[in-house]
Enzyme design. Structure first.
Site, PDB file in Angstrom:
ATOM      1  N   GLY A 122       0.891  -1.196  -0.096  1.00 49.53           N
ATOM      2  CA  GLY A 122       0.003  -0.015  -0.061  1.00 49.53           C
ATOM      3  C   GLY A 122       0.892   1.216  -0.020  1.00 49.53           C
ATOM      4  O   GLY A 122       1.946   1.286  -0.469  1.00 49.53           O
ATOM      5  N   VAL A 154      -0.034   4.688   5.431  1.00 51.33           N
ATOM      6  CA  VAL A 154      -0.398   3.467   6.235  1.00 51.33           C
ATOM      7  C   VAL A 154       0.715   2.583   6.595  1.00 51.33           C
ATOM      8  O   VAL A 154       0.789   1.738   7.552  1.00 51.33           O
ATOM      9  CB  VAL A 154      -1.482   2.611   5.291  1.00 51.33           C
ATOM     10  CG1 VAL A 154      -1.863   1.595   6.029  1.00 51.33           C
ATOM     11  CG2 VAL A 154      -2.584   3.671   4.999  1.00 51.33           C
ATOM     12  N   GLY A 155       1.609   2.664   5.633  1.00 49.79           N
ATOM     13  CA  GLY A 155       2.982   1.659   6.067  1.00 49.79           C
ATOM     14  C   GLY A 155       3.629   1.969   7.464  1.00 49.79           C
ATOM     15  O   GLY A 155       3.869   0.987   8.002  1.00 49.79           O
ATOM     16  N   GLU A 170       5.646  -3.253   0.951  1.00 48.98           N
ATOM     17  CA  GLU A 170       5.679  -2.905  -0.391  1.00 48.98           C
ATOM     18  C   GLU A 170       4.782  -1.623  -0.713  1.00 48.98           C
ATOM     19  O   GLU A 170       3.640  -1.799  -0.719  1.00 48.98           O
ATOM     20  CB  GLU A 170       5.079  -4.260  -1.217  1.00 48.98           C
ATOM     21  CG  GLU A 170       5.881  -5.455  -0.996  1.00 48.98           C
ATOM     22  CD  GLU A 170       7.297  -5.218  -1.539  1.00 48.98           C
ATOM     23  OE1 GLU A 170       7.427  -4.513  -2.633  1.00 48.98           O
ATOM     24  OE2 GLU A 170       8.071  -6.076  -1.200  1.00 48.98           O
ATOM     25  N   CYS A 181       2.001   0.655  -8.578  1.00 48.91           N
ATOM     26  CA  CYS A 181       2.873   1.234  -7.936  1.00 48.91           C
ATOM     27  C   CYS A 181       4.278   1.521  -8.546  1.00 48.91           C
ATOM     28  O   CYS A 181       5.078   2.166  -8.052  1.00 48.91           O
ATOM     29  CB  CYS A 181       2.979   0.385  -6.563  1.00 48.91           C
ATOM     30  SG  CYS A 181       3.784  -1.200  -6.987  1.00 48.91           S
TER      31      CYS A 181
END
Length: 481
Positions: free
Chosen positions: A188, A192-193, A210, A244
């Site tokens: 994501g 949020v990571g 990732e 991404c």
């Protein structure tokens, strides 16, 4: 107990039975996953059509083929990956058994993303199964149709206690992150990571993140601009720019900017016709929230190509932007949509400086005939990957680790890298209760004579000395004994 606690407890209890240890069990589960993909292709394609407007052929190309390839590779290579890995010995262990034994970590949490909801959720699952872990699968709630189908189908094909699916939104994910896992695999964004990593840190749980970022694309003025723009167009606008590793922006010299616009226009029309809105292979933005976010990024920039949109369909045409500076809104975050800014630089020196002044990207793209220039970009920048003269295709190479660095992520996967990422590499040394005369040289009292003996055995030279036949150190030691 909450639903999430019960699911995780059941997965851990199942793991503790030891039934994932035999390779036969893992292979059977991988074959079942392969059967799911084969049997339910239509269901998968329908869910992706509803979520992202993906065509059936697009689903096959960008979701299913890679997933099937990863499963087949894991089945074929599992015995090799899981086998003990001998390591180089030193003098003190020359007669011993010394190796690395991959072993399962335990219960893995896999938090998927919505842009390629099947591939980016299930490819990590392949690694988790191959490594002998249990796994809790949390598909993204944003791609709601795919999540629902995944929740319905996976228990029909996989061990439902060992590989449960948990659906829901932010609150369900937060509940899962409160619990202890043995590894968390998240795909994501970096915002949020950071939250995932913070939650995992409370349990000292390792993470694979990732993420993404703004992947730059430098076009050398002396390259084949037509081919470069064709490949960039493909890499940027596939899945409506929601990839991404899509090239986020172009860097080029002012002298070739107009030619770049011409070739991009030609390629967009070739791939998506002059009306992409009606073209089957051009998808849609995932939802209206992201539609509004992407549209807002165009503020302050000039549309060179495209720019058409339809909020009711979450449609944004392939769009190229000019008059873009580092202060432009579109340069402040990862675009994750079909906007391609073009920024002019004086040459490769300024391009490298521009890249290095920003967070490390997931990939750096460079288009050039000059191999020295390409090697210079490799040497003077840092990114998860570097791809010269093409876009995206490094993801198809399972022997390359796929992952980021710094703000674009940590850890990697694909092929054996997935297996290794989700395994504990256990150091094993099995000695014999023999040759105690050698060992006596390390026991107290530590006399000058013993120190001299140790000093005569430089560690750096041991591997070379041990390669001779017979090893002179072993021969001399046996004489002493």
């Amino acid at each position: 107990m909450s639903r999430e606690e019960l699911v995780v407890q059941r997965a851990r209890t199942s793991f503790q039975t030891g039934r994932t240890k035999p390779l036969e069990y893992r292979i059977q589960q991988l074959k079942s996953l392969l059967s799911l993909i084969s049997d339910r292709r239509t269901d998968i394609a329908d869910s992706l059509k509803k979520d992202l407007g993906k065509s059936e052929n697009g689903t096959e190309l960008f979701e299913i083929m890679k997933l099937e390839g990863e499963i087949r590779l894991a089945i074929e290579k599992l015995a090799e990956w899981a086998a003990p890995r001998p390591v180089e010995k030193n003098f003190l262990t020359i007669t011993d058994e010394v190796y690395i034994q991959p072993e399962p970590l335990g219960v893995v949490l896999i938090i998927g993303a919505w842009n390629y909801p099947w591939a980016v959720t299930l490819v990590p699952l392949v690694g988790a199964i191959a490594a002998g872990n249990a796994a809790v699968i949390k598909p993204s709630e944003v791609s709601s149709h795919s999540a629902k189908v995944m929740e319905e189908l996976l228990p029909q094909y996989l061990d439902k206690d060992m590989y449960p699916v948990v659906t829901g939104g932010v609150s369900e994910t937060q509940e899962l992150l409160k619990l202890r896992f043995d590894h968390v695999f998240y795909t994501g964004n970096s915002t949020v990571g950071k939250l995932v990593m913070e939650a995992a840190a409370r349990h000292l749980t390792p993470v694979t993140l990732e993420l993404g970022g703004k992947s730059p694309c430098y076009i050398d003025k002396n390259c084949d601009i037509a081919v470069a723009c064709r490949r960039i167009t493909w890499g940027k606008f596939v899945n409506c720019g929601q990839t991404c590793i899509a090239p986020d922006y172009i860097l080029c010299e002012p002298s070739i900017q107009s030619r770049v616009f011409e070739e991009l226009k030609r390629s967009i029309e070739e791939f998506y016709t002059d009306n992409p809105k009606t073209f089957e292979d051009y998808g849609r933005i995932i939802n209206q929230r992201h539609f509004k976010r992407v549209m807002a990024l165009m503020e302050g920039s000039t549309v060179a190509l495209g720019g058409e949109s339809d909020e009711s369909q979450c449609y944004i045409a392939p769009t190229v932007l000019k008059d873009v500076t580092c202060e432009s809104k579109v340069m402040k975050e990862e675009i994750f949509g079909p906007l391609l800014p073009v920024i002019t630089v004086s040459g490769v020196d300024e391009a490298i400086q521009f890249i290095n002044e920003r967070e490390k990207p997931l990939v750096v793209y460079v288009f050039s005939h000059d191999n020295k220039l390409i090697k210079r970009v490799i040497a003077e920048t840092s990114s998860g990957a570097l791809l010269a003269n093409d876009c995206l295709v490094h993801y198809t190479v399972s022997s390359l680790p796929f992952g980021g660095v710094g703000n674009s992520g940590m850890g990697s996967y694909l092929g054996r890298h997935s297996f290794d990422q989700l395994s504990h590499m256990r150091s094993c040394l099995i000695k014999q209760l023999k040759l105690e005369g050698v060992n006596s040289m390390r026991y107290p009292p530590h006399t000058p004579k013993k120190l001299d003996w140790h000093a005569s055995l430089p560690i750096a030279k041991w591997p070379l000395l041990l390669q001779s036949t017979p090893p002179p150190l072993l021969t001399s030691t046996l004489v002493l004994l």
